[in-house]
Design a protein around this motif. Structure first.
Motif, PDB file in Angstrom:
ATOM      1  N   GLU A   4       0.935  -1.347  -0.148  1.00  0.00           N
ATOM      2  CA  GLU A   4      -0.021   0.185  -0.008  1.00  0.00           C
ATOM      3  C   GLU A   4       0.948   1.261   0.209  1.00  0.00           C
ATOM      4  N   ALA A   5       1.746   1.353   1.046  1.00  0.00           N
ATOM      5  CA  ALA A   5       2.434   2.539   1.171  1.00  0.00           C
ATOM      6  C   ALA A   5       3.665   2.995  -0.107  1.00  0.00           C
TER       7      ALA A   5
ATOM      8  N   LEU B 210       0.923   1.019  -4.056  1.00  0.00           N
ATOM      9  CA  LEU B 210      -0.305   1.526  -4.431  1.00  0.00           C
ATOM     10  C   LEU B 210      -0.626   2.921  -4.298  1.00  0.00           C
ATOM     11  N   THR B 211      -0.287   3.711  -3.014  1.00  0.00           N
ATOM     12  CA  THR B 211      -0.510   5.016  -2.845  1.00  0.00           C
ATOM     13  C   THR B 211      -0.051   5.748  -3.639  1.00  0.00           C
ATOM     14  N   PRO B 212       1.407   5.895  -3.888  1.00  0.00           N
ATOM     15  CA  PRO B 212       2.006   6.773  -4.900  1.00  0.00           C
ATOM     16  C   PRO B 212       1.424   6.726  -6.412  1.00  0.00           C
TER      17      PRO B 212
ATOM     18  N   SER C 232      -1.348   5.163  -7.423  1.00  0.00           N
ATOM     19  CA  SER C 232      -2.790   5.517  -7.610  1.00  0.00           C
ATOM     20  C   SER C 232      -3.080   7.178  -7.686  1.00  0.00           C
ATOM     21  N   ILE C 233      -2.083   7.903  -6.801  1.00  0.00           N
ATOM     22  CA  ILE C 233      -2.129   9.475  -6.803  1.00  0.00           C
ATOM     23  C   ILE C 233      -1.890   9.909  -8.221  1.00  0.00           C
TER      24      ILE C 233
ATOM     25  N   SER D 163       6.434   8.243  -6.912  1.00  0.00           N
ATOM     26  CA  SER D 163       6.126   6.950  -7.382  1.00  0.00           C
ATOM     27  C   SER D 163       7.395   6.331  -7.915  1.00  0.00           C
TER      28      SER D 163
END
Length: 165
Positions: free
Chosen positions: A84-85, A88-90, A92-93, A128
């Motif tokens: 996630e950290a 996926l988070t960077p 997706s943003i 990312s």
């Protein structure tokens, strides 16, 4: 091919999903954000370094494919507790900002807002790419052409905004 192998294997399903999300998503966003905007875009003053319109679909399909491959490689390499950290988070943003920019710039004619937003996108792509590089050097490197293109696009965005205020 070796580029698709992570830890000696290829997860075909995850690879397909990783590549198809940005490619299909980008195609859909391109279609809806650019629908009925081509005549208006042709009337805008553009800088001399503005590429011909036919370059954009080719460039974006290639870039979306590389970013999908990068996401797949990083996802497969990272420890499950960090997916996630780290991935996926960077990712997706930056992808969300990418998709939003087309609407801001083309559909809604908010070129000044699009310029601010593309600055955030450059930062998110850099984040990312850095996160990907930490777990897989190739994944990080695959994000660099995208970062370069969006840097160029930000210059183009600024120039078009400035010429058409």
């Amino acid at each position: 091919m070796e580029i698709f192998k992570v830890n000696g294997t290829v997860n075909k399903k995850r690879l397909a999903i990783g590549v198809l999300i940005p490619v299909v998503g980008g195609a859909l966003v391109g279609y809806y954000a650019n629908k009925d905007t081509q005549a208006q875009y042709k009337k805008l003053k553009k800088p001399a370094f503005s590429p011909p319109p036919r370059v954009f679909p080719i460039a974006w399909t290639s870039l979306y494919s590389m970013m999908g491959l990068a996401q797949y490689r990083a996802y497969e390499k990272v420890d499950a507790s960090q997916i996630e950290a780290t991935v996926l988070t960077p990712y997706s943003i930056q992808l969300g900002l990418n998709f939003l920019w087309s609407f801001l710039f083309f559909k809604w004619n908010l070129r000044g807002i699009a310029l601010l937003e593309i600055g955030m996108m450059v930062a998110a792509i850099g984040w990312s790419a850095t996160q990907f590089y930490k777990v897989d050097r190739l994944a990080g490197a695959l994000m660099l052409p995208y970062l370069g293109w969006v840097g160029f696009a930000s210059t183009l965005n600024y120039s078009i905004w400035k010429l058409n205020r």
